[in-house]
Design a protein around this motif. Structure first.
Motif, PDB file in Angstrom:
ATOM      1  N   PHE A 106      75.232 196.844  11.214  1.00 19.70           N
ATOM      2  CA  PHE A 106      76.033 198.048  10.975  1.00 19.70           C
ATOM      3  C   PHE A 106      76.400 198.214   9.502  1.00 19.70           C
ATOM      4  CE2 PHE A 106      77.961 197.839  15.555  1.00 19.70           C
ATOM      5  CZ  PHE A 106      76.697 198.049  16.081  1.00 19.70           C
ATOM      6  N   ASN A 107      76.408 197.134   8.747  1.00 19.93           N
ATOM      7  CA  ASN A 107      76.775 197.214   7.333  1.00 19.93           C
ATOM      8  C   ASN A 107      75.765 198.016   6.513  1.00 19.93           C
ATOM      9  OD1 ASN A 107      79.137 195.615   7.595  1.00 19.93           O
ATOM     10  ND2 ASN A 107      77.895 193.750   7.559  1.00 19.93           N
ATOM     11  N   GLU A 108      74.579 198.202   7.046  1.00 14.84           N
ATOM     12  CA  GLU A 108      73.556 198.966   6.329  1.00 14.84           C
ATOM     13  C   GLU A 108      73.786 200.474   6.432  1.00 14.84           C
ATOM     14  OE1 GLU A 108      71.007 197.869   4.378  1.00 14.84           O
ATOM     15  OE2 GLU A 108      71.923 195.887   4.601  1.00 14.84           O
ATOM     16  N   TRP A 151      74.798 199.722  19.403  1.00 15.94           N
ATOM     17  CA  TRP A 151      75.954 200.555  19.092  1.00 15.94           C
ATOM     18  C   TRP A 151      76.722 201.016  20.323  1.00 15.94           C
ATOM     19  CZ3 TRP A 151      77.212 202.041  14.027  1.00 15.94           C
ATOM     20  CH2 TRP A 151      76.235 201.834  13.042  1.00 15.94           C
ATOM     21  N   ARG A 152      76.022 201.261  21.420  1.00 14.30           N
ATOM     22  CA  ARG A 152      76.607 201.996  22.539  1.00 14.30           C
ATOM     23  C   ARG A 152      77.570 201.166  23.374  1.00 14.30           C
ATOM     24  NH1 ARG A 152      71.613 202.337  24.557  1.00 14.30           N
ATOM     25  NH2 ARG A 152      70.223 203.667  23.358  1.00 14.30           N
ATOM     26  N   TRP A 179      81.888 197.890  28.356  1.00 18.31           N
ATOM     27  CA  TRP A 179      81.496 196.949  27.305  1.00 18.31           C
ATOM     28  C   TRP A 179      81.482 197.656  25.958  1.00 18.31           C
ATOM     29  CZ3 TRP A 179      77.419 196.942  23.797  1.00 18.31           C
ATOM     30  CH2 TRP A 179      77.219 195.750  23.085  1.00 18.31           C
ATOM     31  N   TYR A 180      82.049 196.995  24.949  1.00 23.50           N
ATOM     32  CA  TYR A 180      82.054 197.504  23.574  1.00 23.50           C
ATOM     33  C   TYR A 180      81.395 196.462  22.672  1.00 23.50           C
ATOM     34  CZ  TYR A 180      85.505 200.795  25.359  1.00 23.50           C
ATOM     35  OH  TYR A 180      86.149 201.769  26.089  1.00 23.50           O
ATOM     36  N   PRO A 181      80.625 196.878  21.690  1.00 25.22           N
ATOM     37  CA  PRO A 181      79.909 195.913  20.850  1.00 25.22           C
ATOM     38  C   PRO A 181      80.797 195.132  19.895  1.00 25.22           C
ATOM     39  CG  PRO A 181      79.490 198.151  20.092  1.00 25.22           C
ATOM     40  CD  PRO A 181      80.231 198.272  21.387  1.00 25.22           C
ATOM     41  N   SER A 182      81.995 195.636  19.589  1.00 24.83           N
ATOM     42  CA  SER A 182      82.868 194.955  18.619  1.00 24.83           C
ATOM     43  C   SER A 182      84.305 195.409  18.824  1.00 24.83           C
ATOM     44  CB  SER A 182      82.425 195.276  17.189  1.00 24.83           C
ATOM     45  OG  SER A 182      82.651 196.648  16.899  1.00 24.83           O
ATOM     46  N   GLN A 183      85.228 194.700  18.175  1.00 28.24           N
ATOM     47  CA  GLN A 183      86.640 195.108  18.205  1.00 28.24           C
ATOM     48  C   GLN A 183      86.820 196.459  17.531  1.00 28.24           C
ATOM     49  OE1 GLN A 183      89.247 194.178  19.677  1.00 28.24           O
ATOM     50  NE2 GLN A 183      89.169 191.990  20.155  1.00 28.24           N
ATOM     51  N   SER A 184      86.059 196.719  16.485  1.00 30.17           N
ATOM     52  CA  SER A 184      86.128 198.006  15.802  1.00 30.17           C
ATOM     53  C   SER A 184      85.758 199.138  16.748  1.00 30.17           C
ATOM     54  CB  SER A 184      85.193 198.006  14.587  1.00 30.17           C
ATOM     55  OG  SER A 184      85.123 199.280  14.008  1.00 30.17           O
ATOM     56  N   SER A 185      84.721 198.934  17.557  1.00 29.61           N
ATOM     57  CA  SER A 185      84.303 199.946  18.527  1.00 29.61           C
ATOM     58  C   SER A 185      85.366 200.129  19.601  1.00 29.61           C
ATOM     59  CB  SER A 185      82.971 199.538  19.154  1.00 29.61           C
ATOM     60  OG  SER A 185      82.564 200.476  20.120  1.00 29.61           O
ATOM     61  N   ILE A 209      87.612 201.769  12.443  1.00 23.90           N
ATOM     62  CA  ILE A 209      86.907 202.057  13.699  1.00 23.90           C
ATOM     63  C   ILE A 209      85.461 202.470  13.420  1.00 23.90           C
ATOM     64  CG2 ILE A 209      89.031 202.691  14.899  1.00 23.90           C
ATOM     65  CD1 ILE A 209      88.059 205.652  14.647  1.00 23.90           C
ATOM     66  N   LYS A 210      84.936 202.026  12.315  1.00 17.75           N
ATOM     67  CA  LYS A 210      83.596 202.429  11.881  1.00 17.75           C
ATOM     68  C   LYS A 210      82.547 202.232  12.970  1.00 17.75           C
ATOM     69  CE  LYS A 210      80.165 201.443   8.249  1.00 17.75           C
ATOM     70  NZ  LYS A 210      79.062 201.036   9.161  1.00 17.75           N
ATOM     71  N   ASP A 211      82.590 201.106  13.667  1.00 13.90           N
ATOM     72  CA  ASP A 211      81.548 200.805  14.651  1.00 13.90           C
ATOM     73  C   ASP A 211      81.538 201.791  15.815  1.00 13.90           C
ATOM     74  OD1 ASP A 211      81.288 198.666  12.983  1.00 13.90           O
ATOM     75  OD2 ASP A 211      81.737 197.137  14.486  1.00 13.90           O
ATOM     76  N   PHE A 212      82.673 202.436  16.073  1.00 13.83           N
ATOM     77  CA  PHE A 212      82.764 203.396  17.172  1.00 13.83           C
ATOM     78  C   PHE A 212      82.071 204.714  16.831  1.00 13.83           C
ATOM     79  CE2 PHE A 212      85.025 206.779  19.520  1.00 13.83           C
ATOM     80  CZ  PHE A 212      84.842 206.320  20.815  1.00 13.83           C
TER      81      PHE A 212
END
Length: 546
Positions: A106-108, A151-152, A179-185, A209-212
């Motif tokens: 995701f950093n890309e 991501w989803r 299910w969420y891929p990360s805490q940010s999501s 919340i970038k990952d969301f």
């Protein structure tokens, strides 16, 4: 009663209506490229599935653009990359067995200002994008994969037990059977209006919340002369293809694929675009298949850019929430759209037209001819002005209440559906044949249905509508208790209508505002129980004509 006729030109039908409404054939400008080629290998790209080729491929695109354009060649192989930006006069050409695989890092992907569901929004940069470019293309025979699984968020109810167990084992977080891929999501799912850049919000307000803020796979913003041909687009984090405020768009012979459970996994969302051709393409996705949009609520009305002058033909849609869809973000309007010779196989709804109060906008002059449908779990044809942002088919055990019907003032926030011409539709297997539900203050009107055969469990439901004309419509029902239900509607014509041999009730008419419901050249109604009046409707509302 109005009559509709049509005649065939060399490529598709033009409709001629007694009120002089007809489909205007758009003149779509084509792309044209120099023969000069730029192979990404020459810019250092490696097809080992490990090397990140973002810089190499973007350098090839930039070099092609600076030299006046041409073809950027992606050879066969597995090319791992981050976001790519198309430039004017560049044709990104994928050779057979070329896979552009976008990274799951995701950093890309930078958080950028863009547009999401009709609002200015902060979102992660799309894997492929272009802004203010002209004469651009993605062609060939390869695959563009957005790595959307990374991501989803996914609901447990949409996976098998084994799939759910595998998803949990991959990492991420579970909350309330999602299910969420990360805490940010996960945090983003609890944020009000996530990413929306209104009320002085900035990109920095949404970094946590970038990952969301999942990116659409391909976004082309304010571009002109676009060609997408031959390529497979798949596994998008959110929408797959999103042309936005663009013109002269040609899409042919492409495939669009997403898992059926992919949240917001639309196939293509044509938003505020003009002069569009979509043909000979296949969609199998997690949300709406081929969708027309034009912005949302006040922001869409302020933009004031309808999607117009669109040809859609010879396309197939497999799984999707709707085969051909308009809305619900249609606040800028939509008009002069032709959909011909398409097949919808297993879509939740076939023809799906949706909006809600607050949108505003006018959808009109929509022409549909030659639709084959099979195994539709919901409605074959649906018009609904009470869209509630839920999956069209309730999950097991889910309870949904009908909306409260009340009059509200008509103003710029009131949406309109009018002047739809739908003919030559055959559907084998649907839950409901036809559903039309308008607003009491703004009825759906000017719906012309001709030469239609639908086999379904339930029949026809019409409420808050007028000037609905059915010519030679046949519904074959397994639920024989009621064929058609009409509520607070008027100027409704059943002409040469046919159904099962002996239903319990042909038509139920309700509401004191129902009137002029005509039964013309249709099965003989010889007993009172075949027509039911309720909720203030009287026998004066129903007219039988031989």
């Amino acid at each position: 009663m109005k009559k509709t006729s049509c005649f065939l030109l060399s490529v598709f039908a033009i409709y001629v209506h007694s009120s002089a409404q007809s489909f205007r054939i758009p003149k779509i400008k084509n792309t044209s490229f120099k023969k000069d080629s730029f192979n990404i290998i020459s810019f250092g790209a490696k097809a080992d599935g490990i090397t990140l080729n973002t810089i190499s491929i973007n350098n090839a695109i930039d070099a092609c653009n600076k030299k006046g354009g041409g073809v950027v060649v992606v050879p066969a192989g597995n090319w791992l990359t981050g976001p790519l930006v198309l430039k004017s006069n560049v044709n990104l050409h994928l050779k057979r067995n070329a896979l552009l695989q976008f990274t799951s890092d995701f950093n890309e992907y930078k958080l950028i200002e863009t547009n999401w569901e009709g609002y200015p929004s902060a979102r992660n940069q799309s894997p492929v994008s272009a802004i203010n470019a002209s004469n651009i293309a993605i062609t060939g025979y390869g695959i563009i994969d957005g790595n959307g699984d990374a991501w989803r968020m996914v609901k447990k109810d949409k996976l098998t037990a084994t799939q759910w167990k595998t998803k949990l084992a991959s990492g991420g977080f579970e909350e309330k059977s999602t299910w969420y891929p990360s805490q940010s999501s996960l945090k983003g799912s609890k944020t009000e209006s996530p990413g929306v850049l209104l009320n002085e919000k900035t990109i920095n307000d949404f970094q946590e919340i970038k990952d969301f803020l999942r990116p659409n796979l391909l976004v082309l913003t304010r571009c002109d002369r676009i060609l997408l041909e031959g390529v497979t687009f798949q596994n998008s984090a959110a929408w797959c293809l999103h042309p936005l405020m663009s013109s002269n768009l040609t899409i042919r012979n492409i495939s669009v694929k997403n898992p059926w459970y992919a949240q917001n996994g639309d196939g293509i969302d044509v938003e505020s675009c003009s002069n569009v051709l979509i043909e000979n393409s296949v969609f199998d996705v997690g949300d709406d298949g081929i969708c027309i949009k034009s912005g949302r609520d006040a922001e869409g009305r302020k933009r004031a850019m309808p999607t117009k002058d669109v040809i859609i033909r010879n396309c197939t849609v497999y799984h999707a929430h709707g085969g051909f869809v308009i809305g619900s973000e249609m606040s800028g309007g939509a008009n002069n759209i032709s959909v011909t010779n398409c097949s919808f196989i297993g879509t939740d709804i076939g023809l799906r037209f949706k909006t809600t109060r607050g949108r505003g906008g006018v959808v009109e002059n929509i022409f549909v001819d030659g639709i084959a449908m099979k195994d539709i779990p919901g409605e074959a044809i649906l018009f609904d002005m009470y869209y509630a942002a839920k999956d069209p088919i309730p999950l097991a055990g889910e309870q949904r209440l009908a909306p409260v019907v009340e009059f509200k003032p008509v103003n710029e926030t009131t949406p309109q559906f009018k002047n739809f011409f739908i003919k030559n539709v055959v559907c084998t297997g649907a839950d409901k044949a036809i559903f039309i539900r308008g607003l009491p203050e703004m009825n759906i009107h000017g719906i012309n249905l001709q030469d239609i055969v639908i086999s379904s469990v339930n029949g026809i439901e019409i409420s808050e509508a007028f000037d609905v004309v059915m010519n030679n419509v046949k519904v074959i029902l397994t639920n024989t208790s009621l064929v058609a239900d009409v509520l607070n509607s008027y100027n409704i014509s059943f002409n040469k209508f046919s159904t099962i041999a002996n239903p319990q009730t042909y038509i139920r008419i309700g509401g004191e505002r129902s009137k002029n419901i005509k039964w013309i050249n249709s099965p003989s109604i010889t007993s009172d129980e075949k027509v039911v009046f309720e909720f203030g409707a009287t026998q004066k509302a129903f007219i039988i004509q031989p």
